[in-house]
Design a protein around this motif. Structure first.
Motif, mmCIF file in Angstrom:
data_model
loop_
_atom_site.group_PDB
_atom_site.id
_atom_site.type_symbol
_atom_site.label_atom_id
_atom_site.label_comp_id
_atom_site.label_asym_id
_atom_site.label_seq_id
_atom_site.Cartn_x
_atom_site.Cartn_y
_atom_site.Cartn_z
ATOM 1 N N SER A 156 0.718 -1.189 0.095
ATOM 2 C CA SER A 156 0.133 0.031 -0.142
ATOM 3 C C SER A 156 1.018 1.256 0.004
ATOM 4 O O SER A 156 0.755 2.063 -0.838
ATOM 5 C CB SER A 156 -0.795 -0.089 1.188
ATOM 6 N N LYS A 157 1.659 1.380 0.980
ATOM 7 C CA LYS A 157 2.542 2.694 1.196
ATOM 8 C C LYS A 157 3.605 2.831 0.076
ATOM 9 O O LYS A 157 3.772 3.712 -0.785
ATOM 10 C CB LYS A 157 2.863 2.836 2.630
ATOM 11 N N ALA A 158 4.513 1.943 0.223
ATOM 12 C CA ALA A 158 5.750 2.253 -0.841
ATOM 13 C C ALA A 158 5.435 1.871 -2.177
ATOM 14 O O ALA A 158 5.967 2.767 -2.923
ATOM 15 C CB ALA A 158 6.738 0.619 -0.460
ATOM 16 N N TYR A 159 4.495 1.111 -2.597
ATOM 17 C CA TYR A 159 4.102 1.146 -3.978
ATOM 18 C C TYR A 159 2.694 1.767 -4.483
ATOM 19 O O TYR A 159 2.474 1.688 -5.612
ATOM 20 C CB TYR A 159 3.940 -0.314 -4.565
ATOM 21 N N ALA A 168 -0.081 -7.990 -9.851
ATOM 22 C CA ALA A 168 0.513 -6.686 -9.945
ATOM 23 C C ALA A 168 1.705 -6.533 -8.967
ATOM 24 O O ALA A 168 2.593 -5.850 -9.296
ATOM 25 C CB ALA A 168 -0.703 -5.583 -9.522
ATOM 26 N N ALA A 169 1.480 -7.135 -7.809
ATOM 27 C CA ALA A 169 2.247 -7.079 -6.716
ATOM 28 C C ALA A 169 3.645 -7.678 -7.150
ATOM 29 O O ALA A 169 4.835 -7.281 -6.842
ATOM 30 C CB ALA A 169 1.766 -7.858 -5.483
ATOM 31 N N GLY A 229 9.971 -2.257 -9.354
ATOM 32 C CA GLY A 229 9.163 -1.197 -8.833
ATOM 33 C C GLY A 229 10.252 -0.174 -7.766
ATOM 34 O O GLY A 229 9.879 0.902 -7.408
ATOM 35 N N ASP A 230 11.631 -0.685 -7.822
ATOM 36 C CA ASP A 230 12.555 0.143 -7.110
ATOM 37 C C ASP A 230 12.698 1.324 -7.437
ATOM 38 O O ASP A 230 12.458 2.421 -6.517
ATOM 39 C CB ASP A 230 13.747 -0.651 -6.984
ATOM 40 N N VAL A 231 12.579 1.809 -8.821
ATOM 41 C CA VAL A 231 12.570 3.007 -9.142
ATOM 42 C C VAL A 231 11.686 4.104 -8.651
ATOM 43 O O VAL A 231 11.710 5.118 -8.261
ATOM 44 C CB VAL A 231 12.880 3.059 -10.589
ATOM 45 N N GLU A 267 11.562 7.313 -6.555
ATOM 46 C CA GLU A 267 11.049 8.641 -6.766
ATOM 47 C C GLU A 267 10.101 8.986 -5.973
ATOM 48 O O GLU A 267 10.245 10.374 -5.625
ATOM 49 C CB GLU A 267 10.658 8.323 -8.138
ATOM 50 N N MET A 268 9.182 8.343 -5.436
ATOM 51 C CA MET A 268 8.266 8.787 -4.490
ATOM 52 C C MET A 268 8.759 9.088 -3.081
ATOM 53 O O MET A 268 8.446 10.177 -2.549
ATOM 54 C CB MET A 268 7.092 7.579 -4.294
ATOM 55 N N LYS A 269 9.702 8.466 -2.698
ATOM 56 C CA LYS A 269 10.431 8.607 -1.669
ATOM 57 C C LYS A 269 11.077 9.997 -1.432
ATOM 58 O O LYS A 269 11.147 10.820 -0.548
ATOM 59 C CB LYS A 269 11.447 7.772 -1.012
#
Lengths: 160, 388
Positions: free
Chosen positions: B232-235, B273-274, B281-283, B287-289
């Protein structure tokens, strides 16, 4: 530090020096100085606004032109590229690999204006061997931004 | 008429967030800093993978514990990011982190057990503990300790009935984090008293400046820790309802049993999706972080300029400024702010009584929105101070 400043400015050129200073935890004066220096060094070449002209009354026609040229001795493609990018109508010029040499992006008021530019100005240059004109019908995404999306925050007002 | 609802459920108060949501929902043109979910869309390649799985007709049940492929990816991910070593049979894919919390408590608790809960904390720890039949014991976290949990505090609250302790770091609502050294001290007490840890690490990826350390990576702790984590939060995948629990095989087996009778399995589309999220999804996370980190500083700075005490959170996407000097309850502050300036923030008390005197402010919003909201809160705080 420079890269971090550039990343913030690339996302939003309206961001203030004060905000950058807070976000990067760096004194305001230092940020100001770095930006000034990068402007001088032409790392920052300008501050533009991304406008979707389709949503305004202004008539703009954009065309992407594939140009094949004969490179000139001692100066390669640079000389002919310069002759092309000096024209007011030309918005971008890229040297390409593959089936043609230069991509030239042109903006004009009407298709006729663009066509005339290609026929009279561009094709008539000595080094130009051939051109292929493609008109842009609709822009969906430009400079990494999706132009049509009207995003609404669909999250609840308050949540865990 | 028969008694439709049992007394345990009746006794549980409704979520403080829900209560506040009801007030906010009636109003228009509100700027909200009240949500606990990212403002980014799920990265497109992850959504694409979900769509593709539907196109290919992947619409059937999966194995109860979650697709083997996904559990393998989860093991690799935990190893890559947090130096944790787990096998697929120590992983259970759950419907969000919340289900993992509920399952762990239901699988472990015997009547009369006590569960230590550091507060302020995520809204569901206490009710889930009560529903599972145990007694929640609150450990109040203090601002002067940067809302960290200390070994001494655990010592003060542990009894011979204590079985489980929650370790929710990075924390919702405070944004507090724990370093490896701090966790080592806690681990000693946990081992000494033979306790079990539910380590809620849903915000692990959103740790700024320092790398997140999981208590399960410390010597002697893996066998007495159940990690809750999720997408939920990270992705930015809140609506996909994808979480996972990792821990001792025996416990995961028991949790899987409850999960298989109650839920069967998590949605298949979400599982596909997960897998993509973990693989590529690391990139996006980085970016979001990076964006959250910049906003975090703007918001902390904003509250400090208002003259409110605001400790610097190093995790999650919340700040937890103090409003104690304004001489009003946090609920009163939030309600007045909402009516006066149209800004929604959450009262600290929504996360337990220990949250009194604080408000939770989410910075999962654009810089532009944050700045407008901060300006309005500044006007409000100034007015309150002048009235005093």
């Amino acid at each position: 530090m420079r890269q971090k400043i550039l990343e913030l400015l690339e996302q939003n050129s309206k961001i203030t020096v004060d905000d950058i200073a807070i976000m990067l935890e760096c004194p305001r004066d230092e940020i100001q100085k770095e930006i000034k220096e990068m402007e001088k060094e032409k790392i920052i070449c300008g501050y533009h606004t991304l406008i979707n002209w389709d949503k305004t009354d202004k008539e703009v026609v954009t065309a992407l032109i594939e140009v094949r040229v004969t490179p000139q001795r001692g100066q390669g493609f640079d000389k002919i590229a310069e002759r092309i990018y000096r024209f007011r109508e030309v918005k971008a010029v890229y040297l390409m690999s593959g089936g043609f040499d230069l991509t030239v992006i042109i903006e004009g008021k009407t298709m006729k204006e663009v066509a005339l530019f290609v026929a009279e100005k561009l094709s008539t240059l000595d080094s130009v061997i051939s051109t292929g004109t493609h008109f842009v019908l609709k822009k969906y995404k430009d400079y990494g931004m999706i132009l049509e999306e009207d995003k609404k925050d669909e999250r609840m007002v308050v949540s865990p | 008429m028969m008694n439709l609802v049992n007394d345990t459920v009746k006794a549980i108060p409704p979520s403080g967030i829900r209560k506040f949501f009801d007030i906010a929902a009636e109003m228009e043109n509100i700027i909200s800093l009240g949500v606990g979910e990212p403002d980014f869309d799920t990265p497109w390649h992850i959504r694409e993978e979900g769509i593709y799985s539907l196109e290919k007709g992947k619409t059937f049940y999966t194995s109860n514990a979650g697709m083997l492929e996904l559990r393998e990816e989860i093991c690799k991910y935990l190893n890559r990011k947090f130096d944790l070593s787990y096998e697929v049979n120590e992983v259970l894919v759950t419907v969000g982190g919340s289900e993992g919390i509920d399952l762990t408590l239901r699988a472990m608790i015997e009547p009369g057990d006590e569960v230590l809960i550091p507060e302020p904390c995520f809204v569901s720890y206490k009710p889930c503990t009560i529903l599972a039949g145990a007694k929640p014991i609150t450990i109040p976290l203090k601002e002067e300790n940067e809302f960290k949990l200390t070994a001494e505090e655990i010592e003060a609250y542990v009894t011979d009935k204590t079985k489980i302790i929650f370790l929710p770091f990075p924390n919702n609502p405070t944004g507090a984090t724990m370093t490896k050294e701090e966790l080592e001290k806690i681990a000693e007490v946990i081992i000494k008293h033979d306790l079990f840890v539910i380590s809620d690490e849903i915000y692990a990826e959103l740790t700024y400046e320092k790398k997140h350390c999981s208590i399960a990576s410390l010597p002697g702790m893996k066998e007495r820790t159940l990690i809750i984590n999720g997408f939920s939060k990270a992705y930015s995948m809140t609506g996909w309802r994808m979480g996972f629990a990792v821990g001792p095989e025996e416990l995961i087996g028991a949790m899987t049993k409850i999960h298989q009778y109650a839920i069967m399995c998590t949605p298949t589309t979400s599982q596909y999706a997960a897998i993509e999220a973990l693989r590529n999804g690391d990139v996006d996370v980085e970016e979001m972080k990076k964006a959250y980190n910049g906003r975090r500083r703007v918001v902390v700075n904003g509250f400090r300029e208002m003259g409110l005490s605001c400790f610097e959170p190093l995790g999650a996407f919340y700040v937890f400024p103090s409003i104690q000097e304004l001489n009003m309850t946090s609920e009163e502050f939030c309600t007045k702010l909402l009516y006066d300036q149209g800004v929604a923030v959450v009262p600290g008390t929504a996360f337990g009584d220990c949250g009194e005197g604080f408000i939770r402010v989410s910075y999962a919003y654009s810089i532009e929105q944050l700045k407008i909201a901060l300006e309005r809160i500044t006007v409000f705080v100034k007015k309150i101070k002048e009235e005093k």
